[in-house]
Design a protein around this motif. Structure first.
Motif, PDB file in Angstrom:
ATOM      1  N   SER A   1       0.832  -1.218   0.000  1.00 19.10           N
ATOM      2  CA  SER A   1       0.000   0.000   0.000  1.00 19.10           C
ATOM      3  C   SER A   1       0.859   1.258   0.000  1.00 19.10           C
ATOM      4  O   SER A   1       0.636   2.187   0.784  1.00 19.10           O
ATOM      5  N   SER A   2       1.884   1.244  -0.857  1.00 19.78           N
ATOM      6  CA  SER A   2       2.792   2.389  -1.045  1.00 19.78           C
ATOM      7  C   SER A   2       3.721   2.630   0.139  1.00 19.78           C
ATOM      8  O   SER A   2       4.428   3.637   0.166  1.00 19.78           O
ATOM      9  N   GLU A   3       3.711   1.743   1.145  1.00 24.69           N
ATOM     10  CA  GLU A   3       4.677   1.848   2.243  1.00 24.69           C
ATOM     11  C   GLU A   3       5.877   0.956   1.909  1.00 24.69           C
ATOM     12  O   GLU A   3       5.743  -0.263   1.806  1.00 24.69           O
ATOM     13  N   LEU A   4       7.032   1.562   1.706  1.00 26.85           N
ATOM     14  CA  LEU A   4       8.246   0.823   1.393  1.00 26.85           C
ATOM     15  C   LEU A   4       9.189   0.880   2.588  1.00 26.85           C
ATOM     16  O   LEU A   4       9.592   1.962   3.024  1.00 26.85           O
ATOM     17  N   VAL A   5       9.510  -0.295   3.121  1.00 26.96           N
ATOM     18  CA  VAL A   5      10.378  -0.398   4.293  1.00 26.96           C
ATOM     19  C   VAL A   5      11.451  -1.436   3.985  1.00 26.96           C
ATOM     20  O   VAL A   5      11.169  -2.485   3.400  1.00 26.96           O
ATOM     21  N   SER A   6      12.669  -1.149   4.386  1.00 26.31           N
ATOM     22  CA  SER A   6      13.780  -2.072   4.137  1.00 26.31           C
ATOM     23  C   SER A   6      14.569  -2.322   5.412  1.00 26.31           C
ATOM     24  O   SER A   6      14.608  -1.481   6.311  1.00 26.31           O
ATOM     25  N   ALA A   7      15.196  -3.492   5.471  1.00 31.76           N
ATOM     26  CA  ALA A   7      16.066  -3.846   6.592  1.00 31.76           C
ATOM     27  C   ALA A   7      17.434  -4.205   6.044  1.00 31.76           C
ATOM     28  O   ALA A   7      17.564  -4.670   4.909  1.00 31.76           O
TER      29      ALA A   7
END
Length: 275
Positions: A125-131
């Motif tokens: 939903s357009s939330e881009l999170v990276s680790a």
């Protein structure tokens, strides 16, 4: 447990080899081992130790390669779709965002704030999170390409311990290696259901974050080996799996375990409906 079409897969395949069913298609995607797969509708994207990322059209009887995603300087280890946008994470410490609606698979942004290899991505939903192996989680603005926030996992965990006086000591050594001798990254998996974000780590802990504040909301303890995959749904359920083959379903509100299943080998991919 099953594979979710939108789910990305870790490179090492721990599952037992099974005879393919009559409706399965086997094709040679790369000349070297596959490191990640993502699919969305009729599009499949694969990456490999040969340092290539290939886009496939699966609407044919045999998938057809329609393009290469060029730009990463090292192996892509994780990827995730959101509609026609694809995010890829690489050992070169960058995350790249691609638009696959065009025949040339346009590169939209290259996110370059991490300082070590990318180990997990969640794009929902357009939330881009990276680790990353730098032990941080970073949230990105996909429209501007700017960094929204950086979460230091170990620092945030220590703050929660000090404020709640809870014993959140990991149950296992985070330097755990898999049964195949491959060292797992510290942050192994992410699942975003905005504004909540769940992270799984190789110390066997699951942390639930509030992306509005960057704080840990809750920590789930129970697994006795590294977390391999997570799934969140709209009904407030969290599903997790580990290298021991244990799968748990949690209630997000209470933090309690509702169901436990045990399998003979590590479970690397989960699918969870909204019921």
């Amino acid at each position: 447990t099953n594979d979710n079409d939108n789910n990305n897969h870790m490179g090492t395949d721990f599952a037992n080899t099974t005879k393919p069913s009559s409706n399965e298609v086997i094709f040679q995607a790369h000349d070297s081992p596959i490191t990640a797969i993502a699919s969305n509708s009729n599009t499949i994207v694969t990456s490999s130790l040969d340092n290539t990322v290939r886009v496939w059209d699966s609407s044919f009887n045999k998938p057809k390669c329609t393009g290469l995603l060029e730009g990463h300087l090292s192996v892509v280890q994780c990827m995730d779709f959101d509609n026609t946008l694809l995010a890829t994470g690489s050992n070169d410490a960058t995350v790249k965002l691609w638009d696959l609606t065009t025949s040339q698979s346009q590169l939209l942004h290259s996110f370059e704030s991490h300082i070590d290899e990318i180990t997990a991505i969640s794009f929902k939903s357009s939330e881009l999170v990276s680790a990353s192996q730098d032990k941080t989680i970073r949230q990105w603005d996909i429209k501007t390409g700017k960094l929204i926030q950086t979460i230091d996992v170990l620092w945030a965990n220590s703050i929660m311990m000090n404020s709640t006086h809870l014993d959140l000591t990991p149950v296992i050594d985070s330097n755990y290696t898999t049964v195949l001798g491959n060292k797992l990254p510290f942050i192994t998996t992410l699942q975003c259901l905005s504004p909540a974000l769940a992270s799984g780590t190789s110390d066997g802990l699951i942390r639930l974050w509030d992306l509005r504040t960057g704080d840990v909301i809750r920590q789930f303890q129970g697994h006795q080996s590294p977390i391999l995959d997570l799934e969140l749904n709209q009904s407030g359920k969290l599903c997790s799996s580990d290298t021991n083959g244990e799968v748990r379903v949690w209630d997000l509100r209470s933090g309690s375990t509702e169901t436990i299943w045990n399998f003979d080998s590590p479970v690397i991919s989960l699918g969870l409906n909204n019921d």
